[in-house]
Write an enzyme that holds these catalytic residues in place. Structure first.
Site, PDB file in Angstrom:
ATOM      1  N   LYS A  88     -28.526  -5.429  16.400  1.00 58.23           N
ATOM      2  CA  LYS A  88     -27.834  -5.679  17.675  1.00 58.23           C
ATOM      3  C   LYS A  88     -28.430  -5.222  18.840  1.00 58.23           C
ATOM      4  O   LYS A  88     -28.034  -5.605  20.090  1.00 58.23           O
ATOM      5  CB  LYS A  88     -26.354  -5.467  17.491  1.00 58.23           C
ATOM      6  CG  LYS A  88     -25.603  -6.434  16.391  1.00 58.23           C
ATOM      7  CD  LYS A  88     -24.345  -6.322  16.549  1.00 58.23           C
ATOM      8  CE  LYS A  88     -23.353  -7.403  15.737  1.00 58.23           C
ATOM      9  NZ  LYS A  88     -23.865  -7.560  14.359  1.00 58.23           N
TER      10      LYS A  88
HETATM   11  C1  LIG Z   1     -23.805  -8.421  13.390  1.00 57.13           C
HETATM   12  C2  LIG Z   1     -24.344  -8.270  12.160  1.00 57.13           C
HETATM   13  C3  LIG Z   1     -24.905  -9.495  11.289  1.00 57.13           C
HETATM   14  C4  LIG Z   1     -24.258 -10.659  11.571  1.00 57.13           C
HETATM   15  O1  LIG Z   1     -24.986 -11.322  12.489  1.00 57.13           O
HETATM   16  P1  LIG Z   1     -24.318 -12.824  13.357  1.00 57.13           P
HETATM   17  O2  LIG Z   1     -25.350 -12.943  14.535  1.00 57.13           O
HETATM   18  O3  LIG Z   1     -22.937 -12.265  13.456  1.00 57.13           O
HETATM   19  O4  LIG Z   1     -24.548 -13.643  12.494  1.00 57.13           O
HETATM   20  C5  LIG Z   1     -25.743  -9.194  10.100  1.00 57.13           C
HETATM   21  N1  LIG Z   1     -26.052  -7.829   9.860  1.00 57.13           N
HETATM   22  C6  LIG Z   1     -25.755  -6.700  10.510  1.00 57.13           C
HETATM   23  C7  LIG Z   1     -26.212  -5.337  10.324  1.00 57.13           C
HETATM   24  C8  LIG Z   1     -24.730  -7.008  11.753  1.00 57.13           C
HETATM   25  O5  LIG Z   1     -24.298  -5.841  12.405  1.00 57.13           O
END
Ligand SMILES: *Cc1c(COP(=O)(O)O)cnc(C)c1O
Length: 481
Positions: A122
């Site tokens: 993120k």
């Molecule tokens: C947010 C997240 C996801 C999922 O991503 P999306 O965009 O919501 O599909 C997968 N792995 C981790 C570690 C995350 O923080």
């Protein structure tokens, strides 16, 4: 950047809503709007295919320069002289020179997206979004108070995205004692004056419900210029498109030498939608998109059975994917319905009232041609972590879900790139349960243990939280400084 080249012209790119209820707006307006005012999600009017020569040129570019090339195609109102340093700064906080390096493990390519400040993917988007907010507030005037509830990962990435920035305060609510120690420290050890951590005496759902209620109180929301950081912001998707192209161009050298496939651990459909956008830009380069879910299998059921129906949230070892309503799904739906906003709106309204959508055979075939999907159980996730650990590579549980699904769909002559969305030490307990030993903490996490921390403990009560925000929000009567 090669500054001898003539200044690129800004593209004529406007943004529309999946529900068709807003007049076309600029990129900056779309970033500040977040959710479209008609309840839909914002998308660029067109996603153009990238020419062969351009792709060939992009192959040689380091991450930041490729990021500028990709992002600037979708930005109609920020000049290159501003956008280039903004992007450069966003990735200075990463601790790897390639930003998102590729590692080969056993025939798979692992794309490590966890080298940012909070060790989850993120950061790739939220470092960029934080800088964009700061830039736009400075340019256009105004202040912003960001409010969000987190179960762990998004909160810290958002806090690191805006810490210390002018004209922005951030309020992040987490459930007291119900996030991991590391996740808590990642949030509460950020003691910049613009960061407010709220530990709520309640569950994640209580926090989420309070945030929703506050955003629905329009006078309050307007008075305090509340902004959101959840994954519906188009700028987050856009920043993520970059690493799909970066990885594909690194694995497949020359244009015309074939495609690559991607496996994506999926929760809110944000990351994999970025892959969908990247594939529309480079359909000769990106092939299959493998959608991997944990036991919260809403999306894998959608791909495999043609039914999109909310279930009960199950708590798993990959908590960032413990989701039963995928907030970005509407963006894909819009394309599935041939970009018809009326059909999209009708489907989303029907979903809101019934909690389910079913699709006709023709649509199901189309979905199946665009995605492959697999639900990965808790036992399978642990087994994959164990197997790869024995081969010398440690996977976090989210990444392991993606890798397990990838193994089902990998084809002999097509490279498979698995997105590694978090550092294994961030989910040390789950990794330890699978392998028998806790992963070593990288320096960024180890140093958290003896840092000063700041957090306020509040009751799970709407008025209490509102009162807390009211005296600390930028632009409020109690805080004019
Ligand atoms: C947010 C997240 C996801 C999922 O991503 P999306 O965009 O919501 O599909 C997968 N792995 C981790 C570690 C995350 O923080």
């Amino acid at each position: 950047m090669d500054r001898r080249q003539p200044k690129p012209q800004l593209p004529d790119m406007k943004y529309i809503s999946t529900r068709g209820g807003i007049a076309p707006i600029s990129f900056s307006e779309a970033v500040m709007m977040g959710l479209a005012t008609d309840g839909g999600l914002l998308l660029p009017e067109e996603i153009d295919r990238v020419g062969r020569e351009t792709l060939a040129r992009w192959r040689a570019l380091p991450y930041r320069q490729l990021a500028f090339e990709v992002i600037s195609r979708f930005v109609d109102d920020i000049p290159a002289d501003d956008l280039i340093p903004l992007i450069d700064r966003s990735y200075d906080s990463f601790n790897h020179p390639e930003i998102t390096p590729l590692v080969r493990v056993d025939g798979l390519h692992i794309l490590e997206l966890f080298h940012g400040p909070t060790l989850a993917f993120k950061d790739v988007a939220l470092q960029f979004l934080g800088n964009l907010f700061e830039y736009l507030l400075k340019k256009n005037g105004g202040k912003m108070n960001i409010l969000g509830a987190t179960s762990g990962d998004t909160g810290s990435a958002a806090i690191y995205g805006v810490r210390g920035k002018d004209n922005i305060n951030i309020f992040i609510i987490h459930p007291h004692k119900r996030v991991s120690r590391i996740q808590e420290l990642q949030m509460t050890t950020v003691t910049d004056a613009n960061v407010f951590n709220i530990a709520l005496r309640g569950s994640f759902d209580d926090g989420q419900a309070i945030v929703k209620a506050i955003f629905n109180d329009i006078p309050f929301k307007d008075k305090y210029s509340l902004g959101a950081v959840n994954s519906i912001n188009w700028a987050r998707i856009l920043a993520q498109v970059v690493y799909y192209l970066y990885a594909a161009l690194r694995v497949r050298g020359a244009a015309g030498s074939g495609k690559v496939d991607f496996a994506v651990p999926t929760g809110n459909f944000g990351d994999i939608f970025a892959g969908f956008v990247a594939r529309r830009m480079a359909p000769d380069l990106i092939g299959r998109l493998v959608l991997a879910t944990n036991e919260n299998d809403l999306l894998s059921r959608f791909v495999n059975d043609g039914e999109y129906a909310v279930g009960q949230v199950t708590h798993t070892s990959s908590p960032s994917m413990d989701i039963q309503v995928a907030s970005n799904f509407e963006r894909y739906l819009y394309f599935l319905f041939e970009r018809d906003p009326k059909r999209t709106r009708a489907a989303m309204e029907s979903f809101a009232s019934s909690g389910r959508l079913e699709f006709a055979e023709k649509i199901r075939e189309r979905v199946a041609s665009e995605f492959s999907a697999r639900m990965v159980s808790e036992a399978e996730t642990a087994a994959v972590i164990r197997t790869y650990n024995e081969r010398g590579y440690l996977l976090d549980p989210h990444t392991a879900v993606g890798v397990r699904a990838a193994l089902d769909f990998a084809e002999k002559d097509t490279p498979m790139i698995c997105l590694a969305t978090a550092h294994p030490a961030k989910f040390g307990d789950a990794v330890a349960r699978a392998t028998g030993s806790e992963p070593a903490l990288p320096p960024a996490l180890a140093s958290l243990l003896d840092r000063e921390s700041r957090c306020d403990l509040l009751d799970a009560d709407l008025e209490t939280v509102k009162a807390y925000i009211a005296v600390r929000a930028l632009g409020s009567a109690g805080n004019r400084a």
